[in-house]
Design a protein around this motif. Structure first.
Motif, PDB file in Angstrom:
ATOM      1  N   THR A 144       0.853  -1.176   0.000  1.00 33.37           N
ATOM      2  CA  THR A 144       0.000   0.000   0.000  1.00 33.37           C
ATOM      3  C   THR A 144       0.893   1.230   0.000  1.00 33.37           C
ATOM      4  O   THR A 144       1.937   1.243   0.650  1.00 33.37           O
ATOM      5  N   VAL A 145       0.492   2.227  -0.781  1.00 37.41           N
ATOM      6  CA  VAL A 145       1.220   3.487  -0.792  1.00 37.41           C
ATOM      7  C   VAL A 145       0.308   4.569  -0.242  1.00 37.41           C
ATOM      8  O   VAL A 145      -0.822   4.714  -0.702  1.00 37.41           O
ATOM      9  N   ILE A 146       0.791   5.271   0.753  1.00 37.62           N
ATOM     10  CA  ILE A 146       0.026   6.401   1.286  1.00 37.62           C
ATOM     11  C   ILE A 146       0.836   7.654   1.031  1.00 37.62           C
ATOM     12  O   ILE A 146       2.020   7.704   1.355  1.00 37.62           O
ATOM     13  N   LYS A 147       0.222   8.629   0.400  1.00 33.47           N
ATOM     14  CA  LYS A 147       1.022   9.790   0.018  1.00 33.47           C
ATOM     15  C   LYS A 147       0.290  11.103   0.207  1.00 33.47           C
ATOM     16  O   LYS A 147      -0.936  11.147   0.329  1.00 33.47           O
ATOM     17  N   THR A 148       1.050  12.144   0.246  1.00 31.30           N
ATOM     18  CA  THR A 148       0.462  13.474   0.231  1.00 31.30           C
ATOM     19  C   THR A 148       1.434  14.426  -0.430  1.00 31.30           C
ATOM     20  O   THR A 148       2.618  14.150  -0.522  1.00 31.30           O
ATOM     21  N   ASN A 149       0.917  15.503  -0.943  1.00 35.43           N
ATOM     22  CA  ASN A 149       1.791  16.513  -1.535  1.00 35.43           C
ATOM     23  C   ASN A 149       1.972  17.652  -0.547  1.00 35.43           C
ATOM     24  O   ASN A 149       1.107  17.915   0.275  1.00 35.43           O
ATOM     25  N   TYR A 150       3.112  18.303  -0.629  1.00 37.08           N
ATOM     26  CA  TYR A 150       3.295  19.472   0.212  1.00 37.08           C
ATOM     27  C   TYR A 150       3.754  20.640  -0.652  1.00 37.08           C
ATOM     28  O   TYR A 150       4.332  20.457  -1.719  1.00 37.08           O
ATOM     29  N   LYS A 151       3.449  21.807  -0.184  1.00 37.62           N
ATOM     30  CA  LYS A 151       3.864  23.020  -0.880  1.00 37.62           C
ATOM     31  C   LYS A 151       4.447  23.976   0.135  1.00 37.62           C
ATOM     32  O   LYS A 151       3.823  24.265   1.137  1.00 37.62           O
ATOM     33  N   THR A 152       5.635  24.463  -0.133  1.00 36.39           N
ATOM     34  CA  THR A 152       6.161  25.532   0.695  1.00 36.39           C
ATOM     35  C   THR A 152       6.602  26.628  -0.256  1.00 36.39           C
ATOM     36  O   THR A 152       6.551  26.448  -1.471  1.00 36.39           O
ATOM     37  N   ASP A 153       7.052  27.729   0.284  1.00 34.35           N
ATOM     38  CA  ASP A 153       7.481  28.785  -0.620  1.00 34.35           C
ATOM     39  C   ASP A 153       8.777  28.421  -1.330  1.00 34.35           C
ATOM     40  O   ASP A 153       9.107  28.964  -2.363  1.00 34.35           O
ATOM     41  N   LYS A 154       9.511  27.448  -0.772  1.00 33.53           N
ATOM     42  CA  LYS A 154      10.771  27.059  -1.386  1.00 33.53           C
ATOM     43  C   LYS A 154      10.638  25.858  -2.287  1.00 33.53           C
ATOM     44  O   LYS A 154      11.400  25.664  -3.212  1.00 33.53           O
ATOM     45  N   ASP A 155       9.722  25.003  -1.943  1.00 34.42           N
ATOM     46  CA  ASP A 155       9.769  23.677  -2.534  1.00 34.42           C
ATOM     47  C   ASP A 155       8.367  23.126  -2.668  1.00 34.42           C
ATOM     48  O   ASP A 155       7.425  23.626  -2.085  1.00 34.42           O
ATOM     49  N   ASN A 156       8.281  22.053  -3.386  1.00 34.58           N
ATOM     50  CA  ASN A 156       7.025  21.506  -3.797  1.00 34.58           C
ATOM     51  C   ASN A 156       7.276  20.026  -4.007  1.00 34.58           C
ATOM     52  O   ASN A 156       8.151  19.663  -4.781  1.00 34.58           O
ATOM     53  N   GLY A 157       6.584  19.182  -3.320  1.00 32.82           N
ATOM     54  CA  GLY A 157       6.934  17.787  -3.498  1.00 32.82           C
ATOM     55  C   GLY A 157       5.899  16.830  -2.971  1.00 32.82           C
ATOM     56  O   GLY A 157       4.781  17.211  -2.624  1.00 32.82           O
ATOM     57  N   THR A 158       6.276  15.591  -2.945  1.00 36.09           N
ATOM     58  CA  THR A 158       5.400  14.529  -2.503  1.00 36.09           C
ATOM     59  C   THR A 158       6.122  13.703  -1.458  1.00 36.09           C
ATOM     60  O   THR A 158       7.293  13.393  -1.627  1.00 36.09           O
ATOM     61  N   ILE A 159       5.424  13.368  -0.388  1.00 31.31           N
ATOM     62  CA  ILE A 159       5.988  12.411   0.550  1.00 31.31           C
ATOM     63  C   ILE A 159       5.054  11.221   0.622  1.00 31.31           C
ATOM     64  O   ILE A 159       3.836  11.366   0.529  1.00 31.31           O
ATOM     65  N   ALA A 160       5.636  10.053   0.726  1.00 32.98           N
ATOM     66  CA  ALA A 160       4.824   8.845   0.696  1.00 32.98           C
ATOM     67  C   ALA A 160       5.403   7.789   1.620  1.00 32.98           C
ATOM     68  O   ALA A 160       6.594   7.790   1.905  1.00 32.98           O
ATOM     69  N   ILE A 161       4.530   6.915   2.078  1.00 31.33           N
ATOM     70  CA  ILE A 161       4.961   5.784   2.893  1.00 31.33           C
ATOM     71  C   ILE A 161       4.521   4.504   2.199  1.00 31.33           C
ATOM     72  O   ILE A 161       3.384   4.400   1.741  1.00 31.33           O
ATOM     73  N   ILE A 162       5.446   3.579   2.107  1.00 30.17           N
ATOM     74  CA  ILE A 162       5.159   2.307   1.457  1.00 30.17           C
ATOM     75  C   ILE A 162       5.267   1.186   2.486  1.00 30.17           C
ATOM     76  O   ILE A 162       6.247   1.104   3.215  1.00 30.17           O
ATOM     77  N   GLY A 163       4.261   0.350   2.520  1.00 29.50           N
ATOM     78  CA  GLY A 163       4.287  -0.769   3.452  1.00 29.50           C
ATOM     79  C   GLY A 163       3.406  -1.888   2.929  1.00 29.50           C
ATOM     80  O   GLY A 163       2.826  -1.768   1.847  1.00 29.50           O
ATOM     81  N   PRO A 164       3.293  -2.967   3.681  1.00 20.93           N
ATOM     82  CA  PRO A 164       2.412  -4.053   3.238  1.00 20.93           C
ATOM     83  C   PRO A 164       0.968  -3.580   3.268  1.00 20.93           C
ATOM     84  O   PRO A 164       0.656  -2.597   3.937  1.00 20.93           O
ATOM     85  N   LYS A 165       0.092  -4.247   2.553  1.00 23.83           N
ATOM     86  CA  LYS A 165      -1.319  -3.856   2.581  1.00 23.83           C
ATOM     87  C   LYS A 165      -1.844  -3.896   4.004  1.00 23.83           C
ATOM     88  O   LYS A 165      -2.697  -3.115   4.387  1.00 23.83           O
ATOM     89  N   ARG A 166      -1.286  -4.811   4.750  1.00 24.58           N
ATOM     90  CA  ARG A 166      -1.599  -4.940   6.170  1.00 24.58           C
ATOM     91  C   ARG A 166      -0.821  -3.854   6.924  1.00 24.58           C
ATOM     92  O   ARG A 166       0.126  -4.107   7.633  1.00 24.58           O
ATOM     93  N   MET A 167      -1.239  -2.641   6.705  1.00 22.69           N
ATOM     94  CA  MET A 167      -0.479  -1.493   7.196  1.00 22.69           C
ATOM     95  C   MET A 167      -1.265  -0.796   8.295  1.00 22.69           C
ATOM     96  O   MET A 167      -2.493  -0.858   8.316  1.00 22.69           O
ATOM     97  N   GLU A 168      -0.574  -0.107   9.161  1.00 19.62           N
ATOM     98  CA  GLU A 168      -1.285   0.651  10.185  1.00 19.62           C
ATOM     99  C   GLU A 168      -1.806   1.933   9.557  1.00 19.62           C
ATOM    100  O   GLU A 168      -1.234   3.008   9.729  1.00 19.62           O
ATOM    101  N   TYR A 169      -2.925   1.807   8.857  1.00 22.06           N
ATOM    102  CA  TYR A 169      -3.401   2.919   8.044  1.00 22.06           C
ATOM    103  C   TYR A 169      -3.565   4.218   8.822  1.00 22.06           C
ATOM    104  O   TYR A 169      -3.077   5.266   8.432  1.00 22.06           O
ATOM    105  N   SER A 170      -4.269   4.135   9.932  1.00 21.89           N
ATOM    106  CA  SER A 170      -4.594   5.394  10.601  1.00 21.89           C
ATOM    107  C   SER A 170      -3.338   6.067  11.133  1.00 21.89           C
ATOM    108  O   SER A 170      -3.171   7.280  11.034  1.00 21.89           O
ATOM    109  N   ARG A 171      -2.423   5.251  11.646  1.00 20.41           N
ATOM    110  CA  ARG A 171      -1.195   5.834  12.178  1.00 20.41           C
ATOM    111  C   ARG A 171      -0.410   6.545  11.082  1.00 20.41           C
ATOM    112  O   ARG A 171       0.056   7.673  11.262  1.00 20.41           O
ATOM    113  N   VAL A 172      -0.303   5.901   9.944  1.00 21.69           N
ATOM    114  CA  VAL A 172       0.484   6.488   8.859  1.00 21.69           C
ATOM    115  C   VAL A 172      -0.186   7.755   8.322  1.00 21.69           C
ATOM    116  O   VAL A 172       0.472   8.768   8.077  1.00 21.69           O
TER     117      VAL A 172
END
Lengths: 332, 332
Positions: A291-319
DNA sequence: GATTAGCAATCAAAAAAGAAGAGTGCTATT
DNA sequence: AATAGCACTCTTCTTTTTTGATTGCTAATC
């Protein structure tokens, strides 16, 4: 439409399976709900028929299907407060005023990888929305020069040039030309300007203009590529769904593959209030078992994506919580 | 002292085992030497008693011991000409005049990893013997400044400073001070000079001198650390000696561990004419099941170590040849 | 005295067989 | 509608059997 009890059961099965990594038997559920295992078995059967649950073999307990996880994430998951210890560990990073933004991001995702045993990914457009600020020339010997390119947001790239090919004056003149004509241009548009505005001019009076042009082209090209940073790869080994050598190899190869990793950023679905997206199994381009959980971020300097990859059996809410927290912190 | 025939047999066993990855039976050897399998068995027995061979179980063929590999490498290995195809692939890198030295090294070792299925390591002292050439200050907004540090060999590092903490003038004055007083100092000696010559002066008139001092300290510290670059990690999966998940994990973790990797450079034995060292199994600090083959290189710009890591059952002569070739090419 | 042929002995690896246990689905009952 | 009870299924673990590769030893041969 699922009944209230069915939802309850599905939720319990997902949670138990995430924790125990073992097909969930009816007995385990009937302890928590006050009814007999036979009743649960009946419900489990219908949930299986509806596609939310699966069996590993005829007489095994149930495992959530991808559809089951999806339903859980969309409808059943509770986003409680973030665990105090997790916050504390992250806070040491965010409180450190010395760190540059990119270090803050990397280090906080390093921590997430450490505490969750999942794998973090950072995709950033190094120079998104950066404009050329200044090019300077530092001669370092009789035969060598360093050219420094700085953007308006403080991003720096450099390139060594040998004077065997071009004279120092030619370089200085070319740089002056660039400084005069295309300072202020967004990095990703520079190379076309370079070709149509600078190249024709230097072509006339610089002998080795082709080589000089290529050098600058390379620098700008390099500045406009995306950065891919994968942290905590070795955590892949820790999950029992990846306990087969071929599987691990598969995933490692994908984590190293630029195209695959950049694709994390592609399918952006907007219909998500919190701006955090979850891609379960086949929903992602990485691997059916993650499972991939991701979000995009925007700052005045930078613009990007951060994501967490784990098994489907993932601690969804925590991540989800962690990503949300980090996103907010770096956007401050 | 081994007899000529014993050497012959040991050599054949090592070569066969490297190729076949399977304990070598006497029958396989007696095909090549003109004598019966019983004769070979007798010789194999004495070679085992002497410690050059091992068995995996009572009735298995023989496998070289570490001592056997060592004897092979020291006395039996023939260094033939480098394979034409290998040379050709590398040559495309060395012929490319555009590439910077560090790229040449990385790319050629990438190729070695690809063609051999082993893992390459590059350790370089980024700024070995580099001296401070110039520091320049580029203001990029009202609140931010980029400080650029360039060495006499063209190595560049940069640092963002926020003007909330220090004034632009303070920065400029400090930089002028550094440029006047410690330009020309070797990078690894700079921080002590910074402490004793610069800090006392700026301490007097710069308000936030502590923070400014730290910023420069960090940059120079960063410049004098070693670079570790590991290429072709995923090749670890390809060897049957690492077909166990725990084993692979072990090695991956060591490949990620700075201390372990830096130790590759430590035990430099001089008594090696070609300057290429081979560390078989327990002889290295990495893992008992791998061999590390390494050499150091020196250029006018850089100074470092390149190494290849693979199973003990490694194509020794090929790797030694490749490393030797690359070393010579980059030292040109 | 070195080499070889021949053969029983050894052991890994693969296949087959058996035993135990967990959990289900179904049926009859509450 | 919920439950108790039970036969059935299938995994996992253990044991046994079979097969085949290869050795070490002994006695014969060069």
């Amino acid at each position: 439409m699922l009944s209230k009890r069915q939802k309850e059961i599905l939720k319990l099965i997902v949670i138990s399976y995430i924790k125990l990594a073992h097909p969930v038997p009816s007995s385990l559920i009937c302890d928590k709900l006050k009814c007999s295992s036979a009743t649960i078995r009946n419900e489990m059967m219908t949930l299986e028929e509806l596609g939310y649950l699966e069996k590993t073999h005829t007489s095994s307990g149930r495992v959530p299907s991808e559809m089951g996880y999806r339903y859980y994430v969309d409808n059943l998951m509770e986003l409680k407060e973030l665990n105090g210890e997790d916050v504390f560990k992250l806070q040491t990073i965010f409180d450190n005023q010395q760190l540059e933004l990119s270090d803050v991001i990397t280090k906080s995702l390093q921590i997430v990888a450490d505490i969750t045993s999942y794998t973090s990914v950072i995709l950033d457009e190094k120079s998104h929305d950066n404009k050329l600020k200044e090019i300077s020339v530092v001669p370092i010997s009789n035969t060598e020069v360093v050219v420094l390119v700085v953007t308006d947001k403080g991003f720096v790239e450099h390139k060594d040039l040998r004077l065997t090919d071009v004279s120092l004056d030619d370089i200085k003149n070319t740089v002056k030309l660039i400084n005069d004509l295309i300072v202020g241009t967004p990095i990703d548009e520079i190379n076309s300007k370079l070709e149509f505005e600078i190249k024709p001019i230097i072509g006339k009076y610089v002998k080795q203009h082709e080589m000089l042009y290529n050098a600058f082209y390379d620098v700008f090209q390099d500045m406009s590529t995306r950065n891919i940073n994968v942290v905590g790869k070795n955590n892949i080994f820790k999950h029992k769904e990846f306990n087969e050598i071929g599987k691990v190899q598969d995933i490692f190869e994908k984590l190293d593959d630029e195209k695959t990793m950049l694709s994390i950023n592609e399918n952006n679905d907007q219909n998500n209030q919190s701006d955090i997206s979850v891609y379960i199994g086949k929903e992602n381009n990485l691997d059916d078992d993650v499972t991939v959980i991701k979000t995009n971020y925007k700052t005045d300097k930078d613009n990007g994506t951060i994501a967490i990859i784990g098994p489907k059996r993932m601690e969804y809410s925590r991540v989800v919580n962690l990503l949300d927290y980090i996103k907010k912190q770096i956007e401050r």
